[in-house]
Design a protein around this motif. Structure first.
Motif, PDB file in Angstrom:
ATOM      1  N   GLU A  23       0.840  -1.190   0.000  1.00 36.38           N
ATOM      2  CA  GLU A  23       0.000   0.000   0.000  1.00 36.38           C
ATOM      3  C   GLU A  23       0.878   1.243   0.000  1.00 36.38           C
ATOM      4  O   GLU A  23       2.004   1.232   0.485  1.00 36.38           O
ATOM      5  CB  GLU A  23      -0.931   0.011   1.217  1.00 36.38           C
ATOM      6  N   ARG A  24       0.361   2.303  -0.567  1.00 37.01           N
ATOM      7  CA  ARG A  24       1.088   3.570  -0.587  1.00 37.01           C
ATOM      8  C   ARG A  24       1.181   4.155   0.823  1.00 37.01           C
ATOM      9  O   ARG A  24       0.570   3.661   1.764  1.00 37.01           O
ATOM     10  CB  ARG A  24       0.397   4.556  -1.524  1.00 37.01           C
ATOM     11  N   MET A  51       2.697  -0.796  13.492  1.00 31.37           N
ATOM     12  CA  MET A  51       2.123   0.527  13.693  1.00 31.37           C
ATOM     13  C   MET A  51       2.034   0.841  15.183  1.00 31.37           C
ATOM     14  O   MET A  51       1.465   0.055  15.952  1.00 31.37           O
ATOM     15  CB  MET A  51       0.714   0.612  13.081  1.00 31.37           C
ATOM     16  N   GLU A  52       2.582   1.986  15.555  1.00 29.09           N
ATOM     17  CA  GLU A  52       2.483   2.483  16.926  1.00 29.09           C
ATOM     18  C   GLU A  52       1.501   3.649  16.937  1.00 29.09           C
ATOM     19  O   GLU A  52       1.687   4.643  16.224  1.00 29.09           O
ATOM     20  CB  GLU A  52       3.850   2.936  17.439  1.00 29.09           C
ATOM     21  N   TYR A  53       0.450   3.509  17.758  1.00 31.47           N
ATOM     22  CA  TYR A  53      -0.602   4.521  17.799  1.00 31.47           C
ATOM     23  C   TYR A  53      -0.579   5.305  19.106  1.00 31.47           C
ATOM     24  O   TYR A  53      -0.326   4.745  20.184  1.00 31.47           O
ATOM     25  CB  TYR A  53      -1.975   3.868  17.638  1.00 31.47           C
ATOM     26  N   ARG A  54      -0.907   6.587  18.983  1.00 32.23           N
ATOM     27  CA  ARG A  54      -1.182   7.445  20.132  1.00 32.23           C
ATOM     28  C   ARG A  54      -2.468   8.202  19.840  1.00 32.23           C
ATOM     29  O   ARG A  54      -2.627   8.750  18.743  1.00 32.23           O
ATOM     30  CB  ARG A  54      -0.035   8.419  20.393  1.00 32.23           C
ATOM     31  N   GLY A  55      -3.353   8.217  20.804  1.00 31.38           N
ATOM     32  CA  GLY A  55      -4.657   8.830  20.583  1.00 31.38           C
ATOM     33  C   GLY A  55      -5.481   8.064  19.568  1.00 31.38           C
ATOM     34  O   GLY A  55      -6.219   8.661  18.769  1.00 31.38           O
ATOM     35  N   ALA A  56      -5.373   6.737  19.585  1.00 36.00           N
ATOM     36  CA  ALA A  56      -6.070   5.899  18.602  1.00 36.00           C
ATOM     37  C   ALA A  56      -7.579   6.074  18.694  1.00 36.00           C
ATOM     38  O   ALA A  56      -8.135   6.373  19.759  1.00 36.00           O
ATOM     39  CB  ALA A  56      -5.699   4.434  18.809  1.00 36.00           C
ATOM     40  N   ALA A  57      -8.242   5.860  17.579  1.00 37.08           N
ATOM     41  CA  ALA A  57      -9.696   6.016  17.521  1.00 37.08           C
ATOM     42  C   ALA A  57     -10.410   4.895  18.253  1.00 37.08           C
ATOM     43  O   ALA A  57     -11.559   5.067  18.695  1.00 37.08           O
ATOM     44  CB  ALA A  57     -10.149   6.064  16.067  1.00 37.08           C
ATOM     45  N   ILE A  58      -9.773   3.725  18.406  1.00 38.66           N
ATOM     46  CA  ILE A  58     -10.385   2.582  19.094  1.00 38.66           C
ATOM     47  C   ILE A  58      -9.663   2.388  20.431  1.00 38.66           C
ATOM     48  O   ILE A  58      -8.468   2.070  20.444  1.00 38.66           O
ATOM     49  CB  ILE A  58     -10.273   1.304  18.238  1.00 38.66           C
ATOM     50  N   PRO A  94      -4.443  -0.110   8.771  1.00 38.21           N
ATOM     51  CA  PRO A  94      -3.102  -0.431   9.281  1.00 38.21           C
ATOM     52  C   PRO A  94      -2.234  -1.173   8.272  1.00 38.21           C
ATOM     53  O   PRO A  94      -2.007  -2.387   8.376  1.00 38.21           O
ATOM     54  CB  PRO A  94      -3.401  -1.303  10.503  1.00 38.21           C
ATOM     55  N   PHE A  95      -1.768  -0.463   7.238  1.00 40.44           N
ATOM     56  CA  PHE A  95      -0.748  -0.959   6.321  1.00 40.44           C
ATOM     57  C   PHE A  95      -1.240  -1.947   5.270  1.00 40.44           C
ATOM     58  O   PHE A  95      -0.572  -2.173   4.272  1.00 40.44           O
ATOM     59  CB  PHE A  95       0.403  -1.586   7.121  1.00 40.44           C
ATOM     60  N   VAL A  96      -2.396  -2.580   5.456  1.00 42.71           N
ATOM     61  CA  VAL A  96      -2.966  -3.487   4.467  1.00 42.71           C
ATOM     62  C   VAL A  96      -4.381  -3.036   4.154  1.00 42.71           C
ATOM     63  O   VAL A  96      -5.009  -2.312   4.931  1.00 42.71           O
ATOM     64  CB  VAL A  96      -2.959  -4.954   4.953  1.00 42.71           C
ATOM     65  N   GLY A 135       1.373  -9.063   5.147  1.00 43.85           N
ATOM     66  CA  GLY A 135       0.635  -9.321   3.916  1.00 43.85           C
ATOM     67  C   GLY A 135       1.522  -9.804   2.790  1.00 43.85           C
ATOM     68  O   GLY A 135       2.732  -9.568   2.785  1.00 43.85           O
ATOM     69  N   VAL A 136       0.904 -10.541   1.873  1.00 45.08           N
ATOM     70  CA  VAL A 136       1.590 -11.007   0.661  1.00 45.08           C
ATOM     71  C   VAL A 136       0.703 -10.667  -0.533  1.00 45.08           C
ATOM     72  O   VAL A 136      -0.521 -10.570  -0.422  1.00 45.08           O
ATOM     73  CB  VAL A 136       1.864 -12.520   0.700  1.00 45.08           C
ATOM     74  N   ARG A 137       1.370 -10.467  -1.682  1.00 46.91           N
ATOM     75  CA  ARG A 137       0.638 -10.124  -2.899  1.00 46.91           C
ATOM     76  C   ARG A 137       1.218 -10.872  -4.082  1.00 46.91           C
ATOM     77  O   ARG A 137       2.446 -10.983  -4.234  1.00 46.91           O
ATOM     78  CB  ARG A 137       0.709  -8.620  -3.170  1.00 46.91           C
ATOM     79  N   ALA A 138       0.326 -11.365  -4.940  1.00 49.35           N
ATOM     80  CA  ALA A 138       0.702 -11.910  -6.247  1.00 49.35           C
ATOM     81  C   ALA A 138       0.142 -10.974  -7.307  1.00 49.35           C
ATOM     82  O   ALA A 138      -1.038 -10.587  -7.244  1.00 49.35           O
ATOM     83  CB  ALA A 138       0.146 -13.313  -6.430  1.00 49.35           C
ATOM     84  N   GLN A 139       0.974 -10.615  -8.256  1.00 45.34           N
ATOM     85  CA  GLN A 139       0.582  -9.580  -9.240  1.00 45.34           C
ATOM     86  C   GLN A 139       1.019  -9.969 -10.646  1.00 45.34           C
ATOM     87  O   GLN A 139       2.106 -10.510 -10.854  1.00 45.34           O
ATOM     88  CB  GLN A 139       1.227  -8.250  -8.853  1.00 45.34           C
ATOM     89  N   ILE A 140       0.145  -9.685 -11.587  1.00 43.57           N
ATOM     90  CA  ILE A 140       0.475  -9.802 -13.005  1.00 43.57           C
ATOM     91  C   ILE A 140      -0.159  -8.627 -13.724  1.00 43.57           C
ATOM     92  O   ILE A 140      -1.256  -8.174 -13.336  1.00 43.57           O
ATOM     93  CB  ILE A 140      -0.019 -11.152 -13.590  1.00 43.57           C
ATOM     94  N   ASP A 141       0.531  -8.075 -14.716  1.00 40.15           N
ATOM     95  CA  ASP A 141      -0.046  -6.952 -15.464  1.00 40.15           C
ATOM     96  C   ASP A 141       0.375  -7.066 -16.920  1.00 40.15           C
ATOM     97  O   ASP A 141       1.329  -7.748 -17.270  1.00 40.15           O
ATOM     98  CB  ASP A 141       0.389  -5.619 -14.854  1.00 40.15           C
TER      99      ASP A 141
END
Length: 469
Positions: free
Chosen positions: A214-215, A440-447, A298-300, A462-468
């Motif tokens: 993910e970006r 991920m380290e959170y401070r003031g998390a929403a949950i 969170p990253f995924v 996470g893992v990803r398989a990609q073809i384009d």
């Protein structure tokens, strides 16, 4: 073969000639009429034999000459690149009437006058796990999804025009990704339709070529997305200028929201290294009653849980400012961005300025490989020794620090400090496998966790398989 075909004719012609003397000796004077007829037959056979010899000589000469080809069937001039794509050294590409077909991940059909057509698409399949403190009650554990499943076409039209249209079928819905008509003249390109705005290196780099699954967190949190608009960009030697006026995403129209976006990039080469320095500006005006919400996963992407979230708040406009830098030197690359998003809230409410950014370094472990770069964005990695040609492909390892701060001016959305490690294997130009771990380290998390605690850590893999193509 021709001699074999004509031999029976010659034998048949010779048979009556050989028998004629015997017949003449046995024939009495009264049969002189028969002798005259036989003489006429001998003359006719001689003429036939001479004609056969002439035809045989003509056919032999024709067999040594190249066959005539109608003008419409004549092959185009040999193109070594096309011939290699077709698997024939030095041959001409397939086609009729000037049409050629070459391979670029998919067939590219090019016609006379500047026409071209190419199918395009990508498939990204993700899976992984999330581990959050049990006391949060957050939904975690295993998850999977088809992250992107896109199909489309692109090409050129005579006169400098072009087109690109692509649909995304992921998530059980059909959405328009790109729908663009373009005009190009030299370094100038004008685009109309749904396409990317100009909000930085990470956002404009295709998801096919990013170094993590993910970006950076701020790109999603601040709502960067494709929008319907009119834009222009000019690329000169080492420079790139981009600007445009946009409405909203095609799925959110029609409304009165609009934005202006611009980006300036310097792309010098220094001592064999590719450098990248840039900045961007974004201003959006929203219709009355609009509310915004900044949040991030969170990253995924295969989870809908957000541990950092501003909730909805009223907004009249937003102003974004970004800085970006990158360098590529052989197998090594580095990149960093920072983005500040200021929101103008109605009335006497304080105007918050949120921040997001990242810093990354990466290294190829395989000899001869480097990160691709083209016109102000990271581009395709082309392994020096791909699988299928006696090699193993390209292997790259990346480290990233990612920060997102959504707490400002009485809005407490929380902060996220992410630490990520990714391993990317590119077997061939158009295939990719990725494995990512993030903390991920959170401070003031929403949950909140037990006792209302809002500072804790979450792990994601996470893992990803990609073809384009």
């Amino acid at each position: 073969m021709k001699n074999i075909l004509f031999a029976p004719g010659l034998v048949l012609a010779a048979m009556p000639l050989a028998a004629a003397p015997a017949i003449a000796q046995a024939t009495p004077p009264a049969a002189s009429e028969t002798a005259r007829e036989l003489a006429a037959m001998r003359a006719e056979m001689a003429r036939m034999a001479a004609r056969i010899e002439t035809l045989e000589a003509e056919l032999a000469a024709a067999g040594d000459a190249p066959a005539a080809v109608p003008a419409d069937d004549a092959p185009a001039a040999a193109d070594p690149a096309n011939a290699q794509a077709e698997g024939v050294s030095g041959g001409a590409p397939a086609g009729r009437g000037g049409t050629t077909i070459r391979w670029k991940g998919a067939p590219v059909i090019e016609g006379e006058g500047g026409w071209s057509f190419k199918p395009r698409g990508r498939l990204q399949i993700d899976a992984g796990t999330i581990a959050a403190p049990a006391a949060t009650g957050a939904e975690d554990g295993f998850g999977s999804e088809i992250r992107r499943a896109r199909l489309g076409v692109e090409g050129d039209i005579p006169g400098g025009f072009g087109y690109k249209f692509e649909l995304d079928f992921a998530g059980g819905e059909v959405e328009i990704a790109d729908a663009i008509a373009t005009y190009g003249d030299g370094g100038l390109t004008v685009s109309a339709g749904q396409h990317n705005t100009f909000q930085g290196l990470e956002e404009l780099t295709s998801s096919r070529f990013i170094s993590t699954m993910e970006r950076a967190a701020f790109t999603d949190a601040f709502g960067f997305e494709r929008r319907v608009g009119l834009s222009a960009q000019y690329a000169a030697d080492g420079w790139l200028v981009q600007a445009g006026v946009f409405g909203d995403n095609a799925d959110d129209l029609s409304n009165r929201n609009w934005s202006v976006d611009g980006r300036l990039v310097a792309m010098p080469e220094l001592g064999g290294a590719q450098l990248h320095l840039g900045g961007s500006l974004h201003y959006a005006e929203y219709e009355s009653g609009t509310t915004l919400r900044y949040r991030q996963r969170p990253f995924v992407h295969f989870t809908d849980t957000r541990f950092i979230d501003t909730g909805r708040f009223a907004a009249g406009s937003e102003l974004g400012m970004g800085l970006e830098a990158a360098a590529i030197a052989g197998p090594f690359h580095a990149a960093a961005e920072g983005f500040w998003q200021k929101v103008d809230r109605p009335g006497a409410l304080a105007d918050p300025t949120f921040f997001g950014g990242y810093a990354e370094v990466g290294l190829f472990l395989t000899r001869g490989d480097t990160r691709g770069y083209k016109r102000g964005v990271f581009d395709r990695v082309k392994p020096a020794s791909p699988v299928g040609e006696g090699g193993f492909g390209a292997i790259q390892v990346n480290l990233r620090y990612d920060r997102l701060d959504l707490s400002e001016a009485a809005i407490v959305g929380g902060t996220q400090d992410g630490y990520a490690l990714s391993l990317v294997w590119t077997p061939t130009d158009h295939t990719r496998l990725m494995a990512n771990y993030g903390r991920m380290e959170y401070r003031g998390a929403a949950i909140p966790a037990a006792g209302g605690e809002r500072s804790y850590g979450v792990d994601a893999f996470g893992v990803r398989a990609q073809i384009d193509f």
